[in-house]
Design a protein around this motif. Sequence first.
Motif, PDB file in Angstrom:
ATOM      1  N   MET A 196     -21.829  -3.139  25.777  1.00 58.31           N
ATOM      2  CA  MET A 196     -22.390  -4.086  24.825  1.00 58.31           C
ATOM      3  C   MET A 196     -23.909  -4.195  24.933  1.00 58.31           C
ATOM      4  SD  MET A 196     -19.841  -4.835  23.085  1.00 58.31           S
ATOM      5  CE  MET A 196     -20.689  -5.983  22.031  1.00 58.31           C
ATOM      6  N   ALA A 232     -17.882  -8.054  20.564  1.00 63.38           N
ATOM      7  CA  ALA A 232     -18.238  -9.079  21.541  1.00 63.38           C
ATOM      8  C   ALA A 232     -17.188 -10.185  21.599  1.00 63.38           C
ATOM      9  CB  ALA A 232     -19.607  -9.669  21.213  1.00 63.38           C
ATOM     10  N   THR A 308     -13.769  -8.940  26.365  1.00 63.94           N
ATOM     11  CA  THR A 308     -15.127  -8.556  26.720  1.00 63.94           C
ATOM     12  C   THR A 308     -15.702  -9.534  27.734  1.00 63.94           C
ATOM     13  OG1 THR A 308     -15.485  -7.593  24.546  1.00 63.94           O
ATOM     14  CG2 THR A 308     -17.444  -8.142  25.815  1.00 63.94           C
ATOM     15  N   ARG A 310     -18.133 -11.775  29.358  1.00 58.55           N
ATOM     16  CA  ARG A 310     -19.269 -12.526  28.829  1.00 58.55           C
ATOM     17  C   ARG A 310     -20.290 -12.782  29.919  1.00 58.55           C
ATOM     18  NH1 ARG A 310     -17.737 -14.256  23.654  1.00 58.55           N
ATOM     19  NH2 ARG A 310     -19.967 -14.674  23.447  1.00 58.55           N
ATOM     20  N   LEU A 314     -25.425 -11.488  27.227  1.00 57.71           N
ATOM     21  CA  LEU A 314     -24.621 -11.141  26.054  1.00 57.71           C
ATOM     22  C   LEU A 314     -24.504 -12.321  25.106  1.00 57.71           C
ATOM     23  CD1 LEU A 314     -22.845  -9.169  24.525  1.00 57.71           C
ATOM     24  CD2 LEU A 314     -20.905  -9.899  25.927  1.00 57.71           C
ATOM     25  N   VAL A 318     -25.382 -12.297  21.213  1.00 61.08           N
ATOM     26  CA  VAL A 318     -24.396 -12.692  20.202  1.00 61.08           C
ATOM     27  C   VAL A 318     -24.958 -13.801  19.319  1.00 61.08           C
ATOM     28  CG1 VAL A 318     -22.159 -13.815  19.877  1.00 61.08           C
ATOM     29  CG2 VAL A 318     -22.382 -11.942  21.508  1.00 61.08           C
TER      30      VAL A 318
END
Length: 725
Positions: A196, A232, A308, A310, A314, A318
């Motif tokens: 990611m 995500a 995913t 976190r 991230l 997002v």
Amino acid sequence: MTLYENLLVFAAILQSLTLLRLVRRRDAGQRVYTLVVLAELLLATVAMVEGDRFLGLCATCLCGLTVVLPWLLERGARQVFALGQPRWAVRMTGLRALLMPGAGLGRQQQILAGFSLLDRKGPAAALGHFRGLLAEAEDPAELAMIHEQIVAMLLYDLRWGEAVAHYESQFQPGYAALRPALALGMLKALGELGRMRDAATLLRALEEGPLGQEPGAAELVGQARLTFLAHAGATTTVDAALAGERARELGLSPANAALLQATAAAFAGDEDRARTILQALPTRLRGRDERALAAARALQERLPREPTERSAELDEQVLRAALGLREQLAARAGRAAPRAGGVLMTSLLIAGMAGSFLVALWQGLAGVGLLRVGAFTPELWRAGSWGRLVTAPFVHADLLGLLLDAYSIWLAGHVLERILGRARMGLVAIVGAAAGLWAAGRHEPGPALMIGGGNAMAVAVLVATLWTLMPGRTPGVAPTVRRSLVVTLLLLLGAQLLSCVPGDAALRSTPLSLGVAAFVGSLLAIALPPALPRLVSRGLDLLLVAALCFVGVGAYRVGQEEPIGFALVHREPRPAERGAIVALPQSFERVGAAGERRHALLSVYQGWIDAQALRGGALVQIMVVEGVGSSGSSALFRVDPGLLRELTIRSDEGLDPAAREIVAGASGSWSTYTLQRNGEAVARVIERRLAESGPTVLLLAAPPLAFDQAPTLYARVVADAVLAE
């Protein structure tokens, strides 16, 4: 100009533009084709200079085969490829390569053949084909193209790890940000692999790069943000973004929208919801959604999967993507979206110009005959012919003028209509041109001057586009793109201003008409911001509909008028000339000295010439000749005895019957004949002797068909001439 002459000029223009494009590209692989186009241009030039019809037809046919047809095949190949028919695209490209010798299209055809293999035999066969091309390629640009196709095939086959590995081994990380389809595929691949951070880096490069700054790429950027958010696991944001009609606004089909929702649920750890969406996905399939179905099956096989992981970094990425997507959707919901997909109004304006020119060409209308298809003169406008304010911009007397106006509107319209929308593009063109002609009609001292409205329309659109490209109004346009467009538009504007230079050829504009058109175009472009509330946009749409209705009503009224009859009724007697008085329309100008060469076929002699006919490439002149000539000779030879060595007299059997009847009904003797040079008719002559030993009124029309533009008017001028008291 005849149809043949217009086609030859058009062919030479196309060859010149093609040659210029080839020289600017400096592609060593297209040197042979460049020489072919250069030879064809030289052939067309020789044909025009020498007047050789055979060479002209050869040049025109070669232009159609090697320039026009390959261009059509290229557009057709793109269309059939987009419709999922790569095999037909390969065939059309092969024919195009055959018609363009030395153009280096073999590699392009081989790359298309790979997509044909993908359609017939699957990704494995296409991959083998592209990997085979690598062994033969040497040019770096060609190698990059082949490697890009290999990555695309791996992405198509859902081989995420192999696609990312091959991409990273051949390209820099930000390369995909310049390739829309590749960027979306790589975002999905990185998301599927759980990378990611790399996906966020690619998304930021896409948003901050050239594509992210283009209004037309808004759908692409929105899809990229959704792809990142789905991997995500941001289910709430993805569901909100795809609610109602928002999926369609982002260019997503129902199946692809459902796949994104299922992906978000799967990466958020909600297995049950992901399975529910995936099971219902086949009911949403449309047309070419087979890859969405394959991706859905692959996702379903990998369920359940770990959500995913976190992190604070991230979460920040997002949030940034979610805010960008929310602002994008809010802007589309609250304001009129730019018309990035099409240039309908621009195309309609050019089609109207081309259609009017073809109608005039088909009916043989030129010069004074252009009044029948809507040309503008202050005289007719002041007499109540208001419809010519909106029909004159579509009337052209020559092919070069049509091409200049059409190209100016086409290039500027692509910018103006996509940024400001269809309504303002149409209003700038129609209202700007009409206002320019209105101002010229009120203040132009020459009442019979035919004024070019196409120039006024082009200037209005060019000036409005230049205002729109100001950095403060369109900050998202890249500086290099802006600079290139502004320079090109300024050059076209300068070419349009040359139409104000006095001259006999074509339809001439006046500085006042172009100035008023530019002012109105500027006002409509800068009075409102580029993005408008939906209510204001709807109001502009209604104004455009009203303007189009006005054009339709004006065209209908002009079609009901008889401008030649108007000129016939509104003739005025001119001062006596050699014992004769001639009643002429206002379009006839006095010529005081003989011998001036204002037409290629014949000189101009003392008397009067029709300025409107001259603008259509014809010479119509009235002269009064003293003395009595011999039978079978021409009074013109008494004016210019030197013509006896180059012209011969032949009987005229093609005179319009109505015109023959008018002249025959007048007193005195009369005759009609054609003058030929080297066996070709160059002029038609009607002469009438007013008395046995009195002066002769002579009308000369060169070429002979020029008389047919207004036969009754010209015949009545000769028949109504009288002796001075």
